[in-house]
Design a protein around this motif. Structure first.
Motif, short mmCIF file in Angstrom:
data_model
loop_
_atom_site.label_atom_id
_atom_site.label_comp_id
_atom_site.label_asym_id
_atom_site.label_seq_id
_atom_site.Cartn_x
_atom_site.Cartn_y
_atom_site.Cartn_z
N TYR A 127 0.83 -1.23 -0.19
CA TYR A 127 -0.13 -0.09 -0.04
C TYR A 127 0.83 1.20 0.00
O TYR A 127 0.42 2.23 -0.72
N GLY A 128 2.05 1.09 0.73
CA GLY A 128 2.77 2.48 0.91
C GLY A 128 3.57 2.98 0.01
O GLY A 128 4.08 3.97 0.07
N ILE A 129 3.70 2.23 -1.17
CA ILE A 129 4.59 2.78 -2.15
C ILE A 129 4.26 4.07 -3.14
O ILE A 129 4.91 4.65 -3.40
N TYR A 130 2.93 3.79 -3.68
CA TYR A 130 2.66 4.34 -5.16
C TYR A 130 2.11 5.74 -4.66
O TYR A 130 2.20 6.47 -5.62
N GLY A 131 1.66 5.99 -3.69
CA GLY A 131 1.09 7.64 -3.30
C GLY A 131 2.04 8.50 -3.50
O GLY A 131 1.58 9.60 -4.02
N ARG A 132 3.25 8.24 -3.48
CA ARG A 132 4.37 9.51 -3.66
C ARG A 132 4.56 9.69 -4.82
O ARG A 132 5.32 10.78 -5.32
N PHE A 133 4.17 8.69 -5.79
CA PHE A 133 4.30 9.08 -7.31
C PHE A 133 2.82 9.44 -7.91
O PHE A 133 2.77 9.54 -9.23
N GLY A 134 1.80 9.69 -7.01
CA GLY A 134 0.58 10.54 -7.46
C GLY A 134 -0.35 9.45 -7.81
O GLY A 134 -1.47 10.00 -8.49
N TYR A 135 -0.33 8.40 -7.59
CA TYR A 135 -1.24 7.21 -7.59
C TYR A 135 -2.27 7.34 -6.38
O TYR A 135 -1.87 7.38 -5.32
N GLY A 136 -3.56 6.96 -6.74
CA GLY A 136 -4.47 6.87 -5.55
C GLY A 136 -5.31 5.54 -5.73
O GLY A 136 -5.50 5.14 -6.82
N PRO A 137 -5.79 4.77 -4.66
CA PRO A 137 -6.70 3.68 -4.63
C PRO A 137 -8.05 4.03 -5.08
O PRO A 137 -8.55 4.55 -4.60
N ALA A 138 -8.48 3.47 -6.45
CA ALA A 138 -9.59 3.68 -7.12
C ALA A 138 -10.73 2.99 -6.93
O ALA A 138 -12.00 3.42 -7.29
N ASP A 308 -7.92 -2.53 -1.19
CA ASP A 308 -7.64 -1.67 -2.34
C ASP A 308 -7.40 -2.50 -3.59
O ASP A 308 -6.69 -3.74 -3.24
N TRP A 309 -7.54 -2.10 -4.85
CA TRP A 309 -7.43 -2.93 -5.86
C TRP A 309 -6.71 -2.09 -6.86
O TRP A 309 -5.43 -1.91 -7.00
N LEU A 310 -7.37 -1.52 -7.70
CA LEU A 310 -6.95 -0.66 -9.16
C LEU A 310 -6.37 0.76 -8.44
O LEU A 310 -7.33 1.38 -7.79
N TRP A 311 -5.25 0.97 -8.74
CA TRP A 311 -4.76 2.45 -8.50
C TRP A 311 -4.63 3.19 -9.64
O TRP A 311 -4.26 2.53 -10.98
N VAL A 312 -5.01 4.58 -9.52
CA VAL A 312 -4.71 5.19 -10.76
C VAL A 312 -3.87 6.58 -10.63
O VAL A 312 -3.94 7.04 -9.55
N ARG A 313 -3.13 6.82 -11.64
CA ARG A 313 -2.52 8.17 -11.62
C ARG A 313 -2.81 8.91 -12.97
O ARG A 313 -2.78 8.63 -13.91
N LEU A 314 -3.51 10.08 -12.48
CA LEU A 314 -3.89 10.83 -13.58
C LEU A 314 -2.79 11.71 -14.24
O LEU A 314 -1.64 12.02 -13.66
N LEU A 315 -2.73 11.63 -15.50
CA LEU A 315 -1.71 12.21 -16.32
C LEU A 315 -2.21 13.28 -17.09
O LEU A 315 -1.43 14.06 -17.61
N ASP A 316 -3.51 13.39 -17.19
CA ASP A 316 -4.10 14.69 -17.91
C ASP A 316 -5.42 14.90 -17.06
O ASP A 316 -6.38 13.97 -17.39
N VAL A 317 -5.52 16.10 -16.33
CA VAL A 317 -6.70 16.19 -15.58
C VAL A 317 -7.94 16.64 -16.27
O VAL A 317 -8.95 16.11 -16.23
N VAL A 371 -3.07 15.44 -6.53
CA VAL A 371 -3.50 14.61 -7.85
C VAL A 371 -3.93 13.18 -7.31
O VAL A 371 -4.85 12.58 -7.81
N ALA A 372 -2.99 12.74 -6.48
CA ALA A 372 -3.30 11.18 -5.88
C ALA A 372 -4.79 11.32 -5.31
O ALA A 372 -5.50 10.25 -5.39
N GLU A 373 -5.17 12.22 -4.53
CA GLU A 373 -6.52 12.45 -3.80
C GLU A 373 -7.62 12.52 -5.12
O GLU A 373 -8.72 11.87 -5.27
N LEU A 374 -7.21 13.15 -6.14
CA LEU A 374 -8.25 13.36 -7.25
C LEU A 374 -8.58 12.05 -8.05
O LEU A 374 -9.48 11.69 -8.42
N ALA A 375 -7.39 11.28 -8.14
CA ALA A 375 -7.36 9.77 -8.53
C ALA A 375 -8.28 9.09 -7.93
O ALA A 375 -9.01 8.20 -8.47
#
Length: 420
Positions: A127-138, A308-317, A371-375
């Motif tokens: 769980y703790g890895i990808y939030g710092r790259f802008g991903y959020g559990p969606a 949590d399952w699919l994590w998403v990182r927005l690249l174009d809001v 952006v991770a929270e918007l994801a």
């Protein structure tokens, strides 16, 4: 003690003749046997796409792995967007905390942005890895175990659909012919679902195997009264008996997809009616799946996993927010923070049930969020109000969180049926 020179480690796309070494590093990172047979290398060869497999090399040895591939994700309202799917991410234990993942992730996300991908996706092992790259559990995944004797089905009645449809066992070759079209119909109507490659169908039906450990599952299809395929399931059964010769068998679902409620009801009833089967394991399902309510006694289904399952990182809001529909009409000004610089800024969202426009603006922000929270919010599974309470979203205008929830949240929760 001096710190290691991390930039002496070469991070780059691998060449095809380095694929076997890359696979060995992948096994080591996932704590699997760190050897790779020629059969496995050839079996996985279709996964090699020039430029999409990254490796970190120290003294010629691969010590970190990363793979991405093209994917489509279904947004709310059933429009699909192009995605950069991330998988096979490892760093060998001897090379942790040297920034290798950051270097691979940064290079891949920059390339995805350049290609025009709207989002990046992954299934997170930790769980703790990808939030710092802008991903959020969606999305969230739930697994149920059904106590078949308690479920309440009448054992004297055959599990024959009462709607004129029928259930048939089929072979793997039939699945490869019939499955892709059915899955395409299903995933385009399910927010959070992702596309499947031909390689997925090959490896999940035994046409391509890696280690000789393949066990052929059972496959069943539901056909409607007019003969259309509306549902399909892959499942396996064990062979367990009690001391008094009573059957204690378990049917474990690998995957089950349905295009209609009648197909879903029929296939779950079928699985709960197989002779000797006392337990059914559901596999990965949506957290608000109707499965328990399909049983005469819903208490016969108990949750064994919810995570949590699919994590998403927005690249174009802008494109992400314009790709989906919304629960009501309204306007919001979103201040998005993106530390990596891909898609931060202030946007005016003018949204409604028929779609939206999302444009840069200088108006005062209603909500400020990473952006991770918007994801987390993009597929409609999370509450803005909850995130405001947590302090990860800042409400700049009173009532903005309530309006955002009315706009963004969905009546049914999004779901990604797949691991990748």
């Amino acid at each position: 003690m001096s710190r290691p020179n991390t930039h002496a480690i070469d991070v780059r796309p691998i060449e095809e003749d380095e694929f076997a070494d890359w696979l060995r590093a992948l096994n080591a990172g996932f704590l699997r046997e760190p050897v790779v047979s020629a059969e496995v290398v050839e079996g996985r060869r279709p996964q090699f796409v020039p430029g999409r497999l990254l490796g970190a090399f120290d003294g010629g040895r691969c010590v970190a792995t990363y793979r991405s591939f093209d994917q489509e994700v279904t947004a709310v309202g059933c429009t699909t967007v192009p995605a950069d799917a991330v998988s096979n991410v490892t760093v060998t234990a001897t090379h942790r905390r040297r920034g290798l993942l950051s270097r691979m992730m940064g290079a891949d996300l920059a390339a995805a942005k350049e290609r025009g991908d709207v989002v990046s996706t992954l299934i997170a092992a930790e769980y703790g890895i990808y939030g710092r790259f802008g991903y959020g559990p969606a999305t969230t995944m739930t697994e149920w175990v059904i106590d078949v004797p308690r479920a309440g089905f009448d054992p004297r009645r055959p599990a024959v659909p009462d709607d004129g449809g029928r259930i048939d066992l089929v072979d793997a070759e039939d699945v490869r012919k019939l499955g892709p079209e059915l899955h395409d119909r299903v995933r385009r109507a399910q927010p959070g679902a992702v596309s499947r490659t031909d390689f997925w169908w090959q490896t999940n039906t035994g046409a391509v195997t890696f280690d000789g450990k393949w066990t052929e599952p059972f496959y069943a299809v539901y056909r409607s009264a007019d003969g259309e395929i509306e549902g399909m399931v892959s499942y396996e059964c064990d062979d367990k008996w009690g001391d008094a010769k009573q059957p204690l068998n378990t049917a474990e679902v690998n995957w089950l997809i349905t295009a209609t409620p009648r197909a879903e009801r029929a296939l779950w009833h079928y699985l709960c009616s197989i002779d000797w089967v006392q337990t059914v394991k559901s596999g990965w399902r949506s957290p608000d799946d109707v499965l328990p309510l399909l049983l005469p006694d819903p208490r016969a289904a108990r949750i064994t996993t919810q995570a949590d399952w699919l994590w998403v990182r927005l690249l174009d809001v802008r494109r992400a927010m314009e790709a989906r529909t919304y629960g009501t009409d309204g306007e919001l000004v979103l201040e998005t923070v993106d530390a990596d610089g891909f898609t931060g800024g202030r946007y005016l969202l003018e949204a409604g049930p028929d779609g939206a426009s999302c444009t840069p603006t200088t108006r005062t922000a209603d909500l400020t969020l990473d952006v991770a929270e918007l994801a987390r919010l993009w597929l409609g599974d999370e509450s803005v109000g909850r995130l405001v309470t947590l302090g990860t979203v800042r409400e700049e205008r009173a009532g903005a969180a309530r309006l955002a929830d009315a706009l963004l949240r969905t009546p049914r929760r999004p779901w990604c049926p797949d691991m990748f």
